[in-house]
Write a protein that holds these residues in place. Structure first.
Motif, PDB file in Angstrom:
ATOM      1  N   GLN A 168      16.641  38.360  29.589  1.00  0.00           N
ATOM      2  CA  GLN A 168      16.179  37.262  28.729  1.00  0.00           C
ATOM      3  C   GLN A 168      14.686  37.329  28.455  1.00  0.00           C
ATOM      4  O   GLN A 168      14.040  36.306  28.256  1.00  0.00           O
ATOM      5  CB  GLN A 168      16.503  35.917  29.396  1.00  0.00           C
ATOM      6  CG  GLN A 168      17.970  35.698  29.688  1.00  0.00           C
ATOM      7  CD  GLN A 168      18.193  34.380  30.400  1.00  0.00           C
ATOM      8  OE1 GLN A 168      18.060  33.297  29.807  1.00  0.00           O
ATOM      9  NE2 GLN A 168      18.516  34.450  31.676  1.00  0.00           N
ATOM     10  N   GLY A 169      14.143  38.531  28.448  1.00  0.00           N
ATOM     11  CA  GLY A 169      12.712  38.611  28.222  1.00  0.00           C
ATOM     12  C   GLY A 169      12.256  39.964  27.733  1.00  0.00           C
ATOM     13  O   GLY A 169      12.969  40.962  27.836  1.00  0.00           O
ATOM     14  N   GLY A 170      11.060  39.971  27.196  1.00  0.00           N
ATOM     15  CA  GLY A 170      10.417  41.204  26.773  1.00  0.00           C
ATOM     16  C   GLY A 170       9.122  41.389  27.542  1.00  0.00           C
ATOM     17  O   GLY A 170       8.575  40.440  28.110  1.00  0.00           O
ATOM     18  N   LEU A 171       8.620  42.614  27.554  1.00  0.00           N
ATOM     19  CA  LEU A 171       7.366  42.912  28.251  1.00  0.00           C
ATOM     20  C   LEU A 171       6.205  42.543  27.338  1.00  0.00           C
ATOM     21  O   LEU A 171       6.177  42.935  26.173  1.00  0.00           O
ATOM     22  CB  LEU A 171       7.308  44.388  28.618  1.00  0.00           C
ATOM     23  CG  LEU A 171       6.376  44.749  29.782  1.00  0.00           C
ATOM     24  CD1 LEU A 171       6.961  44.240  31.092  1.00  0.00           C
ATOM     25  CD2 LEU A 171       6.166  46.249  29.856  1.00  0.00           C
ATOM     26  N   TYR A 172       5.264  41.779  27.874  1.00  0.00           N
ATOM     27  CA  TYR A 172       4.129  41.309  27.075  1.00  0.00           C
ATOM     28  C   TYR A 172       2.850  41.837  27.725  1.00  0.00           C
ATOM     29  O   TYR A 172       2.397  41.333  28.750  1.00  0.00           O
ATOM     30  CB  TYR A 172       4.116  39.781  27.030  1.00  0.00           C
ATOM     31  CG  TYR A 172       3.349  39.210  25.862  1.00  0.00           C
ATOM     32  CD1 TYR A 172       4.006  38.798  24.711  1.00  0.00           C
ATOM     33  CD2 TYR A 172       1.964  39.093  25.895  1.00  0.00           C
ATOM     34  CE1 TYR A 172       3.313  38.277  23.635  1.00  0.00           C
ATOM     35  CE2 TYR A 172       1.262  38.570  24.830  1.00  0.00           C
ATOM     36  CZ  TYR A 172       1.939  38.158  23.700  1.00  0.00           C
ATOM     37  OH  TYR A 172       1.242  37.643  22.625  1.00  0.00           O
TER      38      TYR A 172
END
Length: 587
Positions: free
Chosen positions: A200-204
């Motif tokens: 549920q996420g992306g790398l920022y």
């Protein structure tokens, strides 16, 4: 008309005229490749042996289309269709061979595998596909074809990749750890979804200017190289890209990481606004399991699952709660100097080894996944200064902890893979885990900082709620004697059985209190008093002014200060508490 073949060509015959040559080749279906799921009467791909007029042969693997004859001619320069009108007859000749698929001596049945992923077979076994091959040490005896990839090639030519990775992780900054773990995690994204633990996420990746954000992204995620252009990442898009182009890239490259580069500040507000909008939209798309749809050329609806991961490099942090909870932060507070061995070929090679390890240890990997992700407990490894803030954040925002638990799973699997390949001392293994938890700690610290910033812009409740809380907590230090009103902010005007019914609060004190609350810093005095009038709790003076004169002292010499006279019961009826984060996080 009928079609028949000689040894090297096809002819058509209508029964009245001499046979006419239609092609200078004879197509023979060797294997029909069917999807694992869905209709089994029409294959997805065909393995065709082409016997040419000169006696030579060519094997082609072609998608099942409605005009195979033209596709064959396009693929093989020596093949000739003597008359385009014969194409439907050649199509029927080829398709008729499918009715005999699976019979002894006829074309055999095989499997079509649509690219990177792990697939469940009819016998409840699983196979893992990565980079155009079936991974693992076990031989897969069923004929198969993997969907050809024309978007990129994975660079993976490096000696001793596993030992090199260990040295690189221990020898470089902790900022390297989470991107490596994320690359491994995304390569197994379909498994996460199948096991009810979706990513549920992306790398920022963010940080100070010239800190090496893009360099880090390219070194780790540049393993997908553009075909024919060595050194050029195939899945690296600029922040000026359209949402549609990014969406297509995410759906067409399963298991890989797409880089959205340079979400930078701009002197032009419209450009920066576009970058913020794109970053937020792509984080949501990459983090949500729902697919997107669009009409194809035939008018049918195509479904596009988000099968890839996303890594954004940015000078700023997106300021929405929804975006923050979907961000796995890598924050660079100084220039990052990576060693030369950290390069795309290393990550490409590690992904190959990881796919093999996963295929050979599928049951163990799934067991680890549920052990870690079913009941994530990131906090027990973060008992340091500020842990109370960490506890509050990770308990409230479960999505953040779920994403970190999945990264933990990928890292644990990576260590298991390392131990199965090279000798890893307990000391170095412990050092790897310390590096990982340091990286997680830095990531959560950034989350805490960003939530602290946006908290000042989030309202705890409406004005009525804030005033009720203030009255109940005696925030205004209300007096009950008129003589003390000169030195106090207000007065309890009516009270019954200990319950405050009406209060008078000095306008300056009330306005200042509301402006000190999160989200109300820019509220004007008029906007606040208009709100109180709109909900009907404010007593209006005869001259229509908002404040009222409530009398004089007993000596009759000094009039009491003017106040906003507020009916507390009406105020309570209009009070509404807000969940500081729920509304935005649900978006």
């Amino acid at each position: 008309m009928e079609v028949y073949n000689t040894d090297y060509a096809l002819y058509v015959q209508d029964g009245e005229h001499e046979p006419k040559q239609a092609t200078n080749f004879t197509p023979v279906i060797e294997t029909a490749y069917f999807n694992l799921e869905g209709p089994q009467d029409i294959p997805a791909y065909l393995g065709i042996e082409l016997i040419l007029e000169d006696g030579s042969m060519r094997r082609l693997t072609l998608p099942m289309t409605s005009n195979l004859a033209r596709r064959i001619v396009a693929e093989e320069p020596r093949a000739v269709l003597l008359k385009t009108g014969y194409a439907p007859l050649i199509q029927k000749y080829i398709v008729d061979q499918l009715s005999k698929a699976g019979r002894p001596g006829e074309c055999q049945r095989g499997l079509y595998l649509p690219g990177n992923g792990t697939y469940r077979l009819a016998d409840d076994q699983h196979i893992t596909v990565w980079n155009g091959r079936v991974a693992g040490s076990s031989e897969f005896k069923v004929p198969y074809v993997i969907k050809p990839n024309s978007n990129y090639q994975i660079v993976n030519r490096i000696e001793n990749p596993v030992q090199t990775l260990v040295n690189a992780l221990l020898g470089n900054d902790a900022a390297l750890v989470l991107p490596v773990a994320y690359a491994l995690l995304v390569s197994r994204r379909d498994v996460l979804t199948a096991e009810q633990h979706p990513l549920q996420g992306g790398l920022y990746i963010t940080g100070v200017q010239s800190s090496g954000k893009t360099t880090l992204a390219r070194r780790i995620f540049g393993y997908t190289e553009r075909i024919g252009t060595p050194g050029k990442p195939a899945l690296m898009l600029e922040a000026v890209s359209t949402e549609a182009s990014v969406r297509d890239t995410l759906s067409e490259n399963p298991g890989c990481v797409v880089i959205i580069d340079d979400l930078a500040k701009s002197s032009t507000r419209s450009i920066e606004a576009h970058r913020r909008k794109l970053g937020g939209a792509m984080l949501r798309l990459a983090a949500n399991e729902g697919d997107s749809t669009k009409k194809n050329s035939s008018g049918k609806t195509d479904h596009h699952d988000c099968a890839a991961g996303i890594a954004l490099t940015a000078e700023f942090v997106l300021d929405g709660v929804s975006e923050l909870t979907r961000s796995i932060f890598v924050y660079l507070d100084k220039q990052l100097n990576l060693s030369e061995d950290v390069r795309p070929a290393l990550i490409g090679a590690i992904l190959e080894d990881f796919a093999d390890w996963f295929a050979d240890n599928y049951e163990h990997a799934i067991e680890l996944l549920h052990k870690i992700a079913d009941s994530p407990d990131i906090l027990k490894n973060l008992r340091v200064d500020g842990a109370d803030e960490f506890t509050e954040l990770l308990t409230r925002e479960r999505r953040i902890q779920d994403n970190l638990a999945l990264l933990q799973w990928a890292f644990v699997c990576m260590v298991e893979m390392i131990k199965s390949t090279v000798k890893l001392s307990p000391h170095r293994e412990q050092a790897l885990y310390e590096k990982f938890w340091k990286a997680v700690h830095l990531s959560v610290s950034k989350q805490v900082d960003e939530f602290s910033k946006i908290r000042t812009h989030l309202k705890e409740g409406n004005i009525a709620y804030l005033l009720c809380e203030a009255i109940d907590c005696d925030e205004f230090k209300l007096c009950r004697k008129k003589s003390k009103l000169f030195k106090r902010n207000g007065i309890v005007w009516k009270e019954k059985n200990g319950v405050i019914k009406q209060v008078g609060i000095k306008q300056t004190a009330l306005v200042q209190f509301i402006r000190n609350q999160n989200g109300y810093q820019n509220y004007s005095s008029r906007k606040i008093t208009d709100y109180l009038k709109d909900i009907g709790c404010l007593t209006i003076n005869e001259d229509k002014s908002n404040t009222v004169h409530i009398g004089k002292l007993k000596d009759g010499k000094r009039p009491l200060p003017r106040v906003l006279l507020i009916d507390v019961e009406t105020l309570r009826d209009s009070a509404e508490e807000y969940n500081l984060y729920a509304e935005q996080a649900r978006e």
